[in-house]
Design a protein around this motif. Sequence first.
Motif, PDB file in Angstrom:
ATOM      1  N   ASP A  68      46.202   9.783  51.242  1.00 58.27           N
ATOM      2  CA  ASP A  68      46.944  10.706  52.033  1.00 58.27           C
ATOM      3  C   ASP A  68      46.303  10.975  53.480  1.00 58.27           C
ATOM      4  O   ASP A  68      44.800  10.854  53.628  1.00 58.27           O
ATOM      5  N   ALA A  69      47.095  10.906  54.432  1.00 53.17           N
ATOM      6  CA  ALA A  69      46.355  10.948  55.847  1.00 53.17           C
ATOM      7  C   ALA A  69      47.519  11.766  56.541  1.00 53.17           C
ATOM      8  O   ALA A  69      48.533  11.489  56.735  1.00 53.17           O
ATOM      9  N   PRO A  70      46.744  12.157  57.753  1.00 54.24           N
ATOM     10  CA  PRO A  70      47.706  12.866  58.752  1.00 54.24           C
ATOM     11  C   PRO A  70      48.846  12.051  59.445  1.00 54.24           C
ATOM     12  O   PRO A  70      49.808  12.487  59.769  1.00 54.24           O
ATOM     13  N   GLU A  71      48.597  10.586  59.420  1.00 52.68           N
ATOM     14  CA  GLU A  71      49.585   9.767  60.409  1.00 52.68           C
ATOM     15  C   GLU A  71      50.751   9.224  59.120  1.00 52.68           C
ATOM     16  O   GLU A  71      51.656   8.761  59.926  1.00 52.68           O
ATOM     17  N   LEU A  72      50.646   9.532  58.287  1.00 49.72           N
ATOM     18  CA  LEU A  72      51.649   9.225  57.313  1.00 49.72           C
ATOM     19  C   LEU A  72      53.053  10.030  57.484  1.00 49.72           C
ATOM     20  O   LEU A  72      52.927  11.396  57.895  1.00 49.72           O
ATOM     21  N   THR A  73      54.107   9.403  57.075  1.00 50.65           N
ATOM     22  CA  THR A  73      55.520  10.009  57.307  1.00 50.65           C
ATOM     23  C   THR A  73      55.704  11.051  56.051  1.00 50.65           C
ATOM     24  O   THR A  73      54.997  10.745  55.199  1.00 50.65           O
ATOM     25  N   ALA A  74      56.701  11.816  56.022  1.00 48.90           N
ATOM     26  CA  ALA A  74      56.906  12.615  54.821  1.00 48.90           C
ATOM     27  C   ALA A  74      57.333  11.796  53.785  1.00 48.90           C
ATOM     28  O   ALA A  74      57.135  11.917  52.568  1.00 48.90           O
ATOM     29  N   GLN A  75      58.190  10.546  54.224  1.00 49.53           N
ATOM     30  CA  GLN A  75      58.630   9.574  53.131  1.00 49.53           C
ATOM     31  C   GLN A  75      57.408   8.911  52.571  1.00 49.53           C
ATOM     32  O   GLN A  75      57.295   8.670  51.265  1.00 49.53           O
ATOM     33  N   GLU A  76      56.446   8.530  53.364  1.00 46.63           N
ATOM     34  CA  GLU A  76      55.412   7.609  52.892  1.00 46.63           C
ATOM     35  C   GLU A  76      54.703   8.533  51.887  1.00 46.63           C
ATOM     36  O   GLU A  76      53.986   8.268  50.926  1.00 46.63           O
ATOM     37  N   ARG A  77      54.289  10.099  52.359  1.00 47.19           N
ATOM     38  CA  ARG A  77      53.528  10.820  51.680  1.00 47.19           C
ATOM     39  C   ARG A  77      54.230  11.277  50.212  1.00 47.19           C
ATOM     40  O   ARG A  77      53.489  11.146  49.236  1.00 47.19           O
ATOM     41  N   ALA A  78      55.638  11.271  50.245  1.00 45.65           N
ATOM     42  CA  ALA A  78      56.265  11.475  49.016  1.00 45.65           C
ATOM     43  C   ALA A  78      56.035  10.259  47.890  1.00 45.65           C
ATOM     44  O   ALA A  78      56.226  10.468  46.763  1.00 45.65           O
ATOM     45  N   GLN A  79      55.628   9.090  48.423  1.00 39.56           N
ATOM     46  CA  GLN A  79      55.531   8.026  47.601  1.00 39.56           C
ATOM     47  C   GLN A  79      54.322   7.959  46.911  1.00 39.56           C
ATOM     48  O   GLN A  79      54.022   7.231  45.984  1.00 39.56           O
ATOM     49  N   LEU A  80      53.138   8.815  47.250  1.00 40.53           N
ATOM     50  CA  LEU A  80      51.952   8.816  46.707  1.00 40.53           C
ATOM     51  C   LEU A  80      51.820   9.526  45.478  1.00 40.53           C
ATOM     52  O   LEU A  80      52.788  10.543  45.261  1.00 40.53           O
ATOM     53  N   GLY A  81      51.186   9.336  44.713  1.00 41.64           N
ATOM     54  CA  GLY A  81      51.175  10.045  43.283  1.00 41.64           C
ATOM     55  C   GLY A  81      49.632  10.444  42.894  1.00 41.64           C
ATOM     56  O   GLY A  81      48.659  10.433  43.818  1.00 41.64           O
ATOM     57  N   PRO A  82      49.599  10.575  41.626  1.00 42.45           N
ATOM     58  CA  PRO A  82      47.917  10.939  40.981  1.00 42.45           C
ATOM     59  C   PRO A  82      47.325   9.824  40.862  1.00 42.45           C
ATOM     60  O   PRO A  82      47.938   8.596  40.734  1.00 42.45           O
ATOM     61  N   ILE A  83      46.154   9.958  40.311  1.00 42.19           N
ATOM     62  CA  ILE A  83      45.354   8.862  40.247  1.00 42.19           C
ATOM     63  C   ILE A  83      45.699   8.402  38.733  1.00 42.19           C
ATOM     64  O   ILE A  83      46.043   8.998  37.968  1.00 42.19           O
TER      65      ILE A  83
ATOM     66  N   ALA B 147      16.498  14.553  51.767  1.00 38.90           N
ATOM     67  CA  ALA B 147      17.713  15.610  52.043  1.00 38.90           C
ATOM     68  C   ALA B 147      19.158  14.804  51.824  1.00 38.90           C
ATOM     69  O   ALA B 147      19.227  13.612  51.700  1.00 38.90           O
ATOM     70  N   ILE B 148      19.656  15.343  50.946  1.00 36.24           N
ATOM     71  CA  ILE B 148      21.247  15.124  50.604  1.00 36.24           C
ATOM     72  C   ILE B 148      22.089  16.262  51.379  1.00 36.24           C
ATOM     73  O   ILE B 148      21.808  17.570  50.965  1.00 36.24           O
ATOM     74  N   PHE B 149      22.763  15.873  52.227  1.00 36.77           N
ATOM     75  CA  PHE B 149      23.359  16.740  53.102  1.00 36.77           C
ATOM     76  C   PHE B 149      25.056  16.685  52.078  1.00 36.77           C
ATOM     77  O   PHE B 149      25.578  15.716  52.024  1.00 36.77           O
ATOM     78  N   ILE B 150      25.379  18.039  52.233  1.00 37.00           N
ATOM     79  CA  ILE B 150      26.779  18.165  51.302  1.00 37.00           C
ATOM     80  C   ILE B 150      27.772  19.235  52.241  1.00 37.00           C
ATOM     81  O   ILE B 150      27.342  19.900  52.718  1.00 37.00           O
ATOM     82  N   GLU B 151      28.927  18.692  51.999  1.00 35.94           N
ATOM     83  CA  GLU B 151      30.096  19.224  52.696  1.00 35.94           C
ATOM     84  C   GLU B 151      31.219  19.391  51.813  1.00 35.94           C
ATOM     85  O   GLU B 151      31.500  18.375  50.942  1.00 35.94           O
ATOM     86  N   LEU B 152      31.806  20.572  51.655  1.00 37.94           N
ATOM     87  CA  LEU B 152      32.823  20.594  50.801  1.00 37.94           C
ATOM     88  C   LEU B 152      34.125  20.728  51.497  1.00 37.94           C
ATOM     89  O   LEU B 152      34.384  21.487  52.395  1.00 37.94           O
ATOM     90  N   CYS B 153      34.935  19.588  51.088  1.00 38.59           N
ATOM     91  CA  CYS B 153      36.265  19.473  51.812  1.00 38.59           C
ATOM     92  C   CYS B 153      37.433  19.839  51.175  1.00 38.59           C
ATOM     93  O   CYS B 153      37.434  19.749  49.800  1.00 38.59           O
ATOM     94  N   VAL B 154      38.482  20.025  51.620  1.00 38.56           N
ATOM     95  CA  VAL B 154      39.604  20.226  50.664  1.00 38.56           C
ATOM     96  C   VAL B 154      40.636  18.747  50.895  1.00 38.56           C
ATOM     97  O   VAL B 154      40.740  18.131  51.844  1.00 38.56           O
ATOM     98  N   ASN B 155      41.446  18.630  49.573  1.00 39.13           N
ATOM     99  CA  ASN B 155      42.044  17.519  49.702  1.00 39.13           C
ATOM    100  C   ASN B 155      43.355  18.012  48.810  1.00 39.13           C
ATOM    101  O   ASN B 155      43.324  18.602  47.651  1.00 39.13           O
ATOM    102  N   LYS B 156      44.449  17.305  49.236  1.00 42.73           N
ATOM    103  CA  LYS B 156      45.766  17.981  48.699  1.00 42.73           C
ATOM    104  C   LYS B 156      46.267  17.360  47.387  1.00 42.73           C
ATOM    105  O   LYS B 156      47.448  17.150  46.976  1.00 42.73           O
ATOM    106  N   SER B 157      45.400  16.774  46.676  1.00 42.56           N
ATOM    107  CA  SER B 157      45.505  16.040  45.400  1.00 42.56           C
ATOM    108  C   SER B 157      45.365  16.715  44.163  1.00 42.56           C
ATOM    109  O   SER B 157      44.976  18.267  44.211  1.00 42.56           O
ATOM    110  N   GLU B 158      45.209  16.159  43.047  1.00 46.63           N
ATOM    111  CA  GLU B 158      44.862  17.011  41.681  1.00 46.63           C
ATOM    112  C   GLU B 158      43.524  17.194  41.808  1.00 46.63           C
ATOM    113  O   GLU B 158      42.792  17.726  40.802  1.00 46.63           O
TER     114      GLU B 158
END
Length: 158
Positions: free
Chosen positions: A123-138, A41-52
Amino acid sequence: MSFYVGVSVEPSREAVAAAFAQHAPDARLRWCDIDEDCESAIFIELCVNKSEFPFVLGTINLTAYDCYRLGMGIARELSIALRCRTVCDGTWHGSFSSPFWCLVWDQGQAYLGVDAGTVFGDDAPELTAQERAQLGPIKLLHPLTPEQLAQPEREPAP
Protein backbone atom coordinates in the motif's frame (compact mmCIF):
# COMPACT_ATOMS: atom_id res chain seq x y z
CA MET A 1 20.65 -1.59 10.01
CA SER A 2 16.94 -1.81 10.61
CA PHE A 3 14.08 -4.25 10.98
CA TYR A 4 10.32 -4.16 11.40
CA VAL A 5 7.66 -6.01 13.35
CA GLY A 6 4.00 -5.66 12.40
CA VAL A 7 1.51 -6.28 15.22
CA SER A 8 -2.22 -7.02 15.02
CA VAL A 9 -2.94 -5.21 18.33
CA GLU A 10 -1.43 -2.01 19.68
CA PRO A 11 1.64 -2.92 21.73
CA SER A 12 2.41 -1.01 24.91
CA ARG A 13 5.90 0.33 25.45
CA GLU A 14 6.21 -2.04 28.39
CA ALA A 15 5.41 -5.08 26.22
CA VAL A 16 7.92 -3.95 23.61
CA ALA A 17 10.60 -3.34 26.26
CA ALA A 18 9.98 -6.80 27.77
CA ALA A 19 10.34 -8.45 24.34
CA PHE A 20 13.60 -6.61 23.69
CA ALA A 21 14.88 -7.52 27.16
CA GLN A 22 14.60 -11.20 26.19
CA HIS A 23 16.67 -10.83 23.00
CA ALA A 24 18.81 -7.71 23.41
CA PRO A 25 19.16 -7.25 27.17
CA ASP A 26 21.97 -4.71 27.05
CA ALA A 27 20.53 -2.55 24.24
CA ARG A 28 19.15 0.86 25.11
CA LEU A 29 15.70 1.43 23.62
CA ARG A 30 14.93 4.94 22.44
CA TRP A 31 11.45 6.05 21.39
CA CYS A 32 12.64 9.07 19.46
CA ASP A 33 14.71 10.34 16.60
CA ILE A 34 18.40 9.61 16.38
CA ASP A 35 20.53 12.11 18.25
CA GLU A 36 24.12 12.32 19.44
CA ASP A 37 23.59 9.72 22.21
CA CYS A 38 23.07 6.65 20.06
CA GLU A 39 25.80 4.20 21.06
CA SER A 40 24.34 0.70 21.60
CA ALA A 41 20.82 2.01 21.06
CA ILE A 42 17.84 0.70 19.17
CA PHE A 43 15.55 3.50 18.02
CA ILE A 44 11.88 2.56 17.78
CA GLU A 45 8.99 4.26 16.03
CA LEU A 46 5.41 2.98 16.15
CA CYS A 47 3.72 3.53 12.79
CA VAL A 48 0.22 2.82 11.50
CA ASN A 49 -0.44 0.43 8.62
CA LYS A 50 -3.88 -0.13 7.01
CA SER A 51 -3.45 -3.91 6.90
CA GLU A 52 -4.21 -6.84 9.16
CA PHE A 53 -1.13 -5.64 11.09
CA PRO A 54 -2.21 -2.06 11.88
CA PHE A 55 0.80 -1.29 14.10
CA VAL A 56 4.39 -1.53 12.88
CA LEU A 57 7.47 -1.14 15.01
CA GLY A 58 10.11 0.37 12.76
CA THR A 59 13.61 0.24 14.19
CA ILE A 60 17.09 1.50 13.59
CA ASN A 61 19.51 -0.90 15.24
CA LEU A 62 22.84 0.62 16.28
CA THR A 63 23.88 -2.41 18.33
CA ALA A 64 25.84 -5.53 17.47
CA TYR A 65 22.64 -7.63 17.46
CA ASP A 66 21.73 -9.26 14.13
CA CYS A 67 18.64 -7.44 12.79
CA TYR A 68 17.13 -10.51 11.14
CA ARG A 69 17.30 -12.73 14.20
CA LEU A 70 16.36 -9.90 16.56
CA GLY A 71 13.28 -9.12 14.46
CA MET A 72 12.27 -12.79 14.59
CA GLY A 73 12.69 -12.90 18.35
CA ILE A 74 10.77 -9.70 19.01
CA ALA A 75 7.93 -10.78 16.69
CA ARG A 76 7.67 -14.16 18.42
CA GLU A 77 7.76 -12.65 21.93
CA LEU A 78 5.11 -10.05 21.16
CA SER A 79 2.83 -12.63 19.53
CA ILE A 80 2.93 -14.65 22.75
CA ALA A 81 2.80 -11.78 25.25
CA LEU A 82 -0.03 -9.95 23.47
CA ARG A 83 -1.84 -13.13 22.32
CA CYS A 84 -1.92 -11.82 18.78
CA ARG A 85 -0.41 -12.17 15.33
CA THR A 86 2.81 -10.45 14.30
CA VAL A 87 4.85 -10.29 11.12
CA CYS A 88 8.57 -9.80 10.44
CA ASP A 89 11.08 -10.27 7.65
CA GLY A 90 11.36 -13.86 6.41
CA THR A 91 13.77 -13.29 3.54
CA TRP A 92 16.14 -16.05 4.62
CA HIS A 93 13.47 -18.67 5.23
CA GLY A 94 12.07 -18.88 1.71
CA SER A 95 13.16 -21.48 -0.82
CA PHE A 96 14.74 -18.86 -3.10
CA SER A 97 15.96 -15.29 -2.76
CA SER A 98 13.08 -12.81 -2.59
CA PRO A 99 12.28 -9.74 -0.49
CA PHE A 100 8.63 -10.83 -0.32
CA TRP A 101 9.07 -13.67 2.18
CA CYS A 102 7.81 -12.89 5.67
CA LEU A 103 7.23 -14.76 8.91
CA VAL A 104 3.78 -14.48 10.46
CA TRP A 105 3.65 -15.44 14.11
CA ASP A 106 0.39 -16.52 15.72
CA GLN A 107 0.87 -16.79 19.48
CA GLY A 108 4.36 -18.22 19.06
CA GLN A 109 3.79 -20.44 15.99
CA ALA A 110 5.59 -19.22 12.87
CA TYR A 111 4.27 -19.48 9.31
CA LEU A 112 6.13 -18.69 6.11
CA GLY A 113 4.21 -16.01 4.24
CA VAL A 114 4.38 -13.84 1.16
CA ASP A 115 3.68 -10.12 1.37
CA ALA A 116 3.83 -9.32 -2.37
CA GLY A 117 0.59 -7.78 -3.60
CA THR A 118 -0.64 -7.12 -0.07
CA VAL A 119 -1.89 -4.10 1.82
CA PHE A 120 0.86 -4.65 4.41
CA GLY A 121 3.70 -4.74 1.90
CA ASP A 122 2.52 -2.66 -1.03
CA ASP A 123 0.00 0.00 0.00
CA ALA A 124 1.30 3.47 -0.89
CA PRO A 125 -0.21 6.94 -1.23
CA GLU A 126 0.41 7.02 -4.99
CA LEU A 127 -1.80 3.97 -5.68
CA THR A 128 -5.14 4.49 -7.35
CA ALA A 129 -8.31 3.24 -5.66
CA GLN A 130 -8.45 0.42 -8.21
CA GLU A 131 -4.84 -0.63 -7.52
CA ARG A 132 -5.44 -0.48 -3.76
CA ALA A 133 -8.59 -2.64 -4.09
CA GLN A 134 -6.49 -5.40 -5.70
CA LEU A 135 -4.23 -5.69 -2.65
CA GLY A 136 -5.06 -8.40 -0.14
CA PRO A 137 -3.78 -9.85 3.13
CA ILE A 138 -0.46 -11.63 3.58
CA LYS A 139 -0.60 -15.12 2.09
CA LEU A 140 0.36 -17.89 4.52
CA LEU A 141 2.13 -20.84 2.89
CA HIS A 142 2.88 -23.32 5.70
CA PRO A 143 3.87 -23.55 9.36
CA LEU A 144 7.55 -23.63 10.25
CA THR A 145 9.03 -26.01 12.80
CA PRO A 146 11.52 -24.85 15.45
CA GLU A 147 14.23 -26.65 13.45
CA GLN A 148 13.33 -24.75 10.27
CA LEU A 149 13.38 -21.47 12.19
CA ALA A 150 16.81 -22.25 13.63
CA GLN A 151 18.26 -23.19 10.23
CA PRO A 152 17.02 -20.84 7.49
CA GLU A 153 17.42 -21.76 3.82
CA ARG A 154 20.31 -19.29 3.62
CA GLU A 155 22.28 -17.45 6.24
CA PRO A 156 21.49 -13.76 6.71
CA ALA A 157 24.19 -11.29 5.72
CA PRO A 158 26.22 -9.90 8.65
